[in-house]
Enzyme design. Sequence first.
Site, PDB file in Angstrom:
ATOM      1  N   HIS A 185      -5.773   3.352  -6.524  1.00 17.00           N
ATOM      2  CA  HIS A 185      -4.554   3.744  -6.125  1.00 17.00           C
ATOM      3  C   HIS A 185      -4.298   2.851  -4.814  1.00 17.00           C
ATOM      4  O   HIS A 185      -3.685   2.411  -3.902  1.00 17.00           O
ATOM      5  CB  HIS A 185      -3.281   4.656  -6.710  1.00 17.00           C
ATOM      6  CG  HIS A 185      -1.966   4.026  -6.536  1.00 17.00           C
ATOM      7  ND1 HIS A 185      -0.759   4.117  -7.102  1.00 17.00           N
ATOM      8  CD2 HIS A 185      -1.628   5.083  -4.781  1.00 17.00           C
ATOM      9  CE1 HIS A 185       0.085   4.311  -6.205  1.00 17.00           C
ATOM     10  NE2 HIS A 185      -0.241   4.421  -5.415  1.00 17.00           N
ATOM     11  N   GLU A 186      -4.500   4.010  -4.213  1.00 15.59           N
ATOM     12  CA  GLU A 186      -4.944   4.138  -2.489  1.00 15.59           C
ATOM     13  C   GLU A 186      -5.673   3.072  -1.928  1.00 15.59           C
ATOM     14  O   GLU A 186      -5.229   2.209  -0.961  1.00 15.59           O
ATOM     15  CB  GLU A 186      -5.307   5.624  -1.936  1.00 15.59           C
ATOM     16  CG  GLU A 186      -4.439   6.559  -2.163  1.00 15.59           C
ATOM     17  CD  GLU A 186      -3.114   6.610  -2.140  1.00 15.59           C
ATOM     18  OE1 GLU A 186      -2.412   6.358  -0.738  1.00 15.59           O
ATOM     19  OE2 GLU A 186      -2.533   7.028  -2.947  1.00 15.59           O
ATOM     20  N   HIS A 189      -3.298  -0.235  -1.807  1.00 16.51           N
ATOM     21  CA  HIS A 189      -2.323  -0.561  -0.968  1.00 16.51           C
ATOM     22  C   HIS A 189      -2.984  -0.849   0.338  1.00 16.51           C
ATOM     23  O   HIS A 189      -2.428  -1.276   1.570  1.00 16.51           O
ATOM     24  CB  HIS A 189      -1.648   1.402  -0.643  1.00 16.51           C
ATOM     25  CG  HIS A 189      -0.861   1.530  -1.026  1.00 16.51           C
ATOM     26  ND1 HIS A 189       0.446   0.931  -1.834  1.00 16.51           N
ATOM     27  CD2 HIS A 189      -0.776   2.882  -2.305  1.00 16.51           C
ATOM     28  CE1 HIS A 189       1.107   1.580  -2.744  1.00 16.51           C
ATOM     29  NE2 HIS A 189       0.664   2.771  -2.715  1.00 16.51           N
ATOM     30  N   GLU A 261       4.466   0.471  -5.272  1.00 15.80           N
ATOM     31  CA  GLU A 261       3.545   1.773  -5.676  1.00 15.80           C
ATOM     32  C   GLU A 261       3.613   1.264  -7.370  1.00 15.80           C
ATOM     33  O   GLU A 261       2.246   1.318  -7.965  1.00 15.80           O
ATOM     34  CB  GLU A 261       4.801   3.495  -6.193  1.00 15.80           C
ATOM     35  CG  GLU A 261       5.289   3.685  -5.413  1.00 15.80           C
ATOM     36  CD  GLU A 261       3.336   3.799  -4.707  1.00 15.80           C
ATOM     37  OE1 GLU A 261       2.867   4.527  -5.441  1.00 15.80           O
ATOM     38  OE2 GLU A 261       3.443   3.999  -2.891  1.00 15.80           O
TER      39      GLU A 261
END
Length: 645
Positions: A185-186, A189, A261
Amino acid sequence: MDFFTQQDKARRQTGWLVFLFILAVVGLIVLTNLLIGLVVWSVTQEETMQRGLSVVSQTDTQTIAALFSWNTFGLVSLAVAGAVGCAILYKWFQLSSGGKAVAESLGGVRLYPNSEDADHLQVLNVVEEMALASGMPVPAVYLLEHEIGINAFAAGNGPADAVIGVTKGCVQQFKRDELQGVIAHEFSHILNGDMRLNLRLIALLHGIVFIGLVGELLVRGSRSRRSDSRVAVLGIALLVIGWLGTFFGNLIRAAVSRQREFLADASAVQFTRNPEGIANALKLIGGYSSGTEINDSHRSEVSHLFFGQAISKLSNMMATHPPLVDRILKVDPDWDGNYLYRSTVTRERKKEEEKLTQAEKREAFSQAIITGAAVTSGIDPEVLFSGSADLDQIRREIDGIPALLHEQAHDPFGAIAVCYLLITHIEPSLQEKQWQVIAQSGIKGIEPLMRQLYPVVEHLDISARLPLIELLLPALKCMSQEQYKRFKHTLLLLIRADAKTDLFEWCLYQLVRHYLAGEFEPVKASKPRYKEAKALSDEYQLVLSVLAHKGHEQEADAQRAFNRGAGSAGLYNISLLSEDACELERFIRAVNALSYAYPTLKPRLITGIKKCIYQDGEVTALEREIVSSIAVVMDAPIPLFIEPH
């Protein structure tokens, strides 16, 4: 949606953000003028009444009009804009060192690659896997050891200076696949261009908040001078303006963050090919007593960076993250509504159950790399796995790194030695010059270690060079500023020992310099200049010609490879240059020019480069190194050479 499209989308969103911010500042200036005008008018009225004069006299009417004159308006506007601008620049300067500035401001402690803590090693290994899977450099990892809430974040101006931060709760509570989902997930980003946008949000909002901080100082100061009502009234007025600006600024930040998100959750599923990992991570957060709460005093300005809601008890409008239930249902539509609860005993048992055999680890790792290549290239992962992807090739490359070098690559001192050895010449006279450079480098103990490792590096398979370089980077980032200067200076002397630079030396230097500069030097991002491929036709012609000649011995094969690459990039009017025209200095200038292409143009250029290499159905180690270095200079994910069938 691929990496480059996301970069372009993030850039457009940043433009809208700046526009909204300008509107907010203009509104603040107008409000400040009105409030200061009213404050001054009220003070003037009080003085007039004390002199026993009529409040509604002609003089007072003129005074009120004068308070709102263009001259007064301009002076107040300049003061407010200047104060806000200075506050923004100050915060931007604080964040100029990249993600580590954010991590350290939160009390983060860096995890070193040679750590012996099992939990720390698991985090470092997962981050390393996700980096290789996404074609990104391995970022530094920071632990927020005083935070028991389950959370994580990615911060930085770009991939080169990015860091991953994890809380103590995250490290202690997650199983490997759950941690993998959160780290993926990070990484999304980083790939989607969110990090730079998030740092800009911090700086811009600090400018708005600054007005309120000035008001708060004035109110506090007025308490020691109770007779001076002007200071108190002005302070209250600025507090109100600052509060309004902060309120609307946070609304902008929260709205942008919530949408990003959802995108990051979806990307994490694509990377890991395991929706259960991130779904279970979210469910565990729901059943964990401390949730995702962050207790650090700086949490409010960086709350939008985190994986989960860093500040609880916020309204839906002001929340930087979507509701947990919505996020879980997006990933797991069949969720039964029950959260996960994990005691320490359960966690230890789960850790034992999830241990994989070495073969299974290699299989999972290889699939992660292939999936990462698909995601960053805009390819459907299902298409990749429906064909016959060459997993054996990836395994050979990973296993091709000898255990001794793999161990040294995770130690800063050993990483320096291995990096130097990779550019050690075979020719005895040149090698002797390089050993003299090492002896005079002032790096104590480096020469004996290099001589010990030299026989291993000497017989290293050429295909293992690129993955070994990628493994060195996290350890090299652990050097001090002074060590980095000496390391870089010595590296350049070793490269110049023969008074020339070959392609591999250029490739190694580009990979090392680009990924370490973000840690030790101020990095200025290249501003896009070129929207059309034809604007870069001369540079692209040279780059493709070099690749065509380096990868093909026969002129006819080189011509076919060049034509395929040029056609894929939409450049049909360029022709293969002679090998004599492909000078290294010209090639370097051409690659630097490609870095100024717009994000939406870069996929076409890189696709053409990949097609050129794939023409003969074989990708050599040197070709991979060249293309990886080109991608690094272009600030693009390193392409992995796996095509759908």
